[in-house]
Design a protein around this motif. Structure first.
Motif, PDB file in Angstrom:
ATOM      1  N   GLU A   1       0.848  -1.221  -0.083  1.00 37.84           N
ATOM      2  CA  GLU A   1       0.109  -0.174   0.049  1.00 37.84           C
ATOM      3  C   GLU A   1       0.952   1.355  -0.089  1.00 37.84           C
ATOM      4  OE1 GLU A   1      -2.880   0.001   3.235  1.00 37.84           O
ATOM      5  OE2 GLU A   1      -3.330  -2.248   2.813  1.00 37.84           O
ATOM      6  N   MET A   2       0.563   2.400  -0.850  1.00 37.60           N
ATOM      7  CA  MET A   2       1.249   3.511  -0.879  1.00 37.60           C
ATOM      8  C   MET A   2       0.195   4.853  -1.048  1.00 37.60           C
ATOM      9  SD  MET A   2       3.846   2.183  -4.124  1.00 37.60           S
ATOM     10  CE  MET A   2       4.486   0.533  -4.324  1.00 37.60           C
ATOM     11  N   PHE A   3       0.901   5.772  -0.509  1.00 35.70           N
ATOM     12  CA  PHE A   3       0.232   6.984  -0.878  1.00 35.70           C
ATOM     13  C   PHE A   3       1.117   7.610  -2.265  1.00 35.70           C
ATOM     14  CE2 PHE A   3       0.193   6.844   3.847  1.00 35.70           C
ATOM     15  CZ  PHE A   3      -1.325   6.751   3.957  1.00 35.70           C
ATOM     16  N   VAL A   4       0.306   8.297  -3.107  1.00 29.86           N
ATOM     17  CA  VAL A   4       0.795   9.255  -4.117  1.00 29.86           C
ATOM     18  C   VAL A   4       0.774  10.849  -3.253  1.00 29.86           C
ATOM     19  CG1 VAL A   4       0.624  10.225  -6.310  1.00 29.86           C
ATOM     20  CG2 VAL A   4       0.103   7.705  -5.810  1.00 29.86           C
ATOM     21  N   GLY A   5       1.854  11.443  -2.958  1.00 28.05           N
ATOM     22  CA  GLY A   5       1.722  12.816  -2.549  1.00 28.05           C
ATOM     23  C   GLY A   5       1.425  13.765  -3.526  1.00 28.05           C
ATOM     24  N   ARG A   6       1.026  14.865  -2.998  1.00 30.82           N
ATOM     25  CA  ARG A   6       0.421  15.993  -3.745  1.00 30.82           C
ATOM     26  C   ARG A   6       1.859  16.422  -4.655  1.00 30.82           C
ATOM     27  NH1 ARG A   6      -4.621  16.889  -3.393  1.00 30.82           N
ATOM     28  NH2 ARG A   6      -5.451  16.247  -1.370  1.00 30.82           N
ATOM     29  N   ASP A   7       2.995  16.055  -3.835  1.00 34.46           N
ATOM     30  CA  ASP A   7       4.192  16.480  -4.779  1.00 34.46           C
ATOM     31  C   ASP A   7       4.752  15.416  -5.641  1.00 34.46           C
ATOM     32  OD1 ASP A   7       4.979  14.539  -3.001  1.00 34.46           O
ATOM     33  OD2 ASP A   7       6.732  15.584  -2.049  1.00 34.46           O
TER      34      ASP A   7
ATOM     35  N   LEU B   1       6.035   8.747  -4.292  1.00 34.33           N
ATOM     36  CA  LEU B   1       5.448   7.699  -3.606  1.00 34.33           C
ATOM     37  C   LEU B   1       5.975   7.361  -2.152  1.00 34.33           C
ATOM     38  CD1 LEU B   1       5.422   5.282  -6.948  1.00 34.33           C
ATOM     39  CD2 LEU B   1       3.428   6.461  -5.822  1.00 34.33           C
ATOM     40  N   LEU B   2       5.154   7.363  -1.345  1.00 30.07           N
ATOM     41  CA  LEU B   2       5.517   6.700   0.071  1.00 30.07           C
ATOM     42  C   LEU B   2       4.734   5.598   0.361  1.00 30.07           C
ATOM     43  CD1 LEU B   2       4.872  10.138   1.771  1.00 30.07           C
ATOM     44  CD2 LEU B   2       7.036   9.384   0.995  1.00 30.07           C
ATOM     45  N   VAL B   3       5.673   4.525   1.033  1.00 31.80           N
ATOM     46  CA  VAL B   3       4.904   2.981   1.285  1.00 31.80           C
ATOM     47  C   VAL B   3       4.260   3.346   2.509  1.00 31.80           C
ATOM     48  CG1 VAL B   3       5.563   0.772   1.676  1.00 31.80           C
ATOM     49  CG2 VAL B   3       6.433   1.836  -0.323  1.00 31.80           C
ATOM     50  N   ASN B   4       2.994   2.883   2.789  1.00 30.56           N
ATOM     51  CA  ASN B   4       2.242   3.086   3.842  1.00 30.56           C
ATOM     52  C   ASN B   4       2.485   1.597   4.559  1.00 30.56           C
ATOM     53  OD1 ASN B   4       0.663   3.771   5.905  1.00 30.56           O
ATOM     54  ND2 ASN B   4      -1.253   3.069   4.902  1.00 30.56           N
ATOM     55  N   GLU B   5       2.187   0.630   4.028  1.00 34.50           N
ATOM     56  CA  GLU B   5       2.458  -0.625   4.764  1.00 34.50           C
ATOM     57  C   GLU B   5       2.512  -1.829   3.805  1.00 34.50           C
ATOM     58  OE1 GLU B   5      -0.835  -0.782   7.598  1.00 34.50           O
ATOM     59  OE2 GLU B   5      -1.827  -2.318   6.183  1.00 34.50           O
TER      60      GLU B   5
END
Length: 365
Positions: free
Chosen positions: A254-260, A263-267
């Motif tokens: 699971e990842m977030f796509v930041g507004r910048d 990509l950040l991995v959540n878990e």
């Protein structure tokens, strides 16, 4: 390492819907499944060849179970370490101990990602109120306090919108070992379902966009509306994770796509994943078949889509709409055989298929 030929026996820890769909996929490849679960209601047993109903700490029952199968897998990541150890003395356990240990503890997971150069939200270890105060000073608020172990679907979490709310959050999670995570200003939540075989072969499905309601996955849109470069980066991150863990099986990342645009991995989830259910009808090889292939040493199947899809979870009373869904063109209904439709309980899902490039936009229900 020799592949497990058709006719092999696969042991599955856990008897819920994921175990049920794994058993169905295994049967299509000619395998038989043996379910191990302590619960009174075991939906997976309805479609499996055998059931052992015993606690996860019953060493004798675990040994007999593992002796009866060629490989053991699981539908949930919180397998007790001692359970995994006992099983591994009698049969291969796939995915293995490293993946379990990493995914069971949020701090271990975040440190693993950090060591491998994979971006996450800012985080800090919280063992007591002094740690919490220091973490808030470093990360700031708003933030979220999460127990290191056993949390899922929003459980074991408390938001801290301002520092004065820290004590209440600490009490809300039971004063258990935790991590503090900074809020991420994200554009969307995505995930990648990825498989790795015993020979190191990797197959990653297209990234998908996920919409949650009350911390429970509501809908998955396949594919996510990403640039080709960002979709490739998401698959590459998932591939790196399973490779570094020497993984065998399917994993959800699971990842977030930041507004910048970052990509950040959540878990990570070392098992088949709710956000991969769309693959059952939109791909030639589903995540469930892919997992069975991977743990049995078979070649992995193609993860390519032949259709776009929207997967909708049927939660609680939603399952009562089965007749209308069954009559809907382009919809494929999957029910889990659970007797009681309780609030918040996953009772089934429906996959709605669309021609490639034609899935509807992501909108609130």
């Amino acid at each position: 390492m020799a592949a497990i030929a058709p006719g092999g026996r696969i042991g599955i820890l856990g008897g819920g819907q994921l175990g049920r769909m794994l058993a169905m996929a295994a049967a299509e490849l000619g395998h038989k499944c043996h379910i191990y679960c302590p619960d009174d209601e075991v939906p997976a047993a309805d479609v499996a060849a055998a059931l052992t109903r015993a606690p996860y700490d019953d060493a004798d029952a675990l040994a007999r179970f593992a002796d009866s199968v060629d490989v053991v897998t699981y539908e949930f990541e919180n397998v007790p370490a001692e359970t995994a150890r006992i099983l591994s003395e009698h049969a291969p356990v796939r995915p293995g101990a490293a993946a379990l240990a990493t995914a069971q503890d949020r701090l271990t997971e975040k440190n693993f990602l950090k060591r491998n150069g994979i971006a996450t939200a800012p985080f800090a270890d919280v063992a007591d109120t002094d740690d919490l105060a220091a973490a808030l000073a470093a990360i700031g608020a708003p933030a979220v306090l999460k127990t290191r172990r056993m949390g899922y679907d929003g459980k074991g979490q408390a938001k801290i919108l301002a520092p004065k709310a820290a004590a209440a959050a600490w009490d809300a999670i039971g004063r258990l070992p935790a991590i503090l995570e900074g809020f991420v200003d994200f554009e969307r939540e995505i995930s990648v379902v990825v498989a790795r075989g015993l020979d190191g072969e990797v197959a990653a499905y297209d990234p998908v966009e996920n919409i949650h309601t009350n911390h429970i996955l509501d809908r998955t849109f396949a594919p996510a509306a990403l640039t080709p470069a960002l979709a490739d980066e998401a698959r590459a991150i998932a591939t790196k994770i399973v490779s570094e863990l020497d993984y065998a099986g399917v994993m959800g990342v699971e990842m977030f796509v930041g507004r910048d645009g970052r990509l950040l991995v959540n878990e990570i989830a070392p098992r088949v994943h709710n956000s991969g259910h769309w693959t059952m009808d939109a791909c030639a090889v589903s995540q469930f078949e892919q997992h069975i292939r991977a743990i049995c040493g078979w070649p992995l199947g193609s993860p390519a889509r032949h259709s776009d899809a929207v997967m909708t979870n049927l939660i609680g009373a939603d399952a009562g709409k089965w007749s209308a869904v069954a009559a809907e063109p382009g919809a494929k209904l999957h029910l889990y055989g659970k007797a009681e439709a309780r609030a918040g309980r996953k009772m089934g899902h429906v996959n709605r298929l669309y021609p490639l490039g034609k899935r509807p936009p992501v909108t609130p229900r």
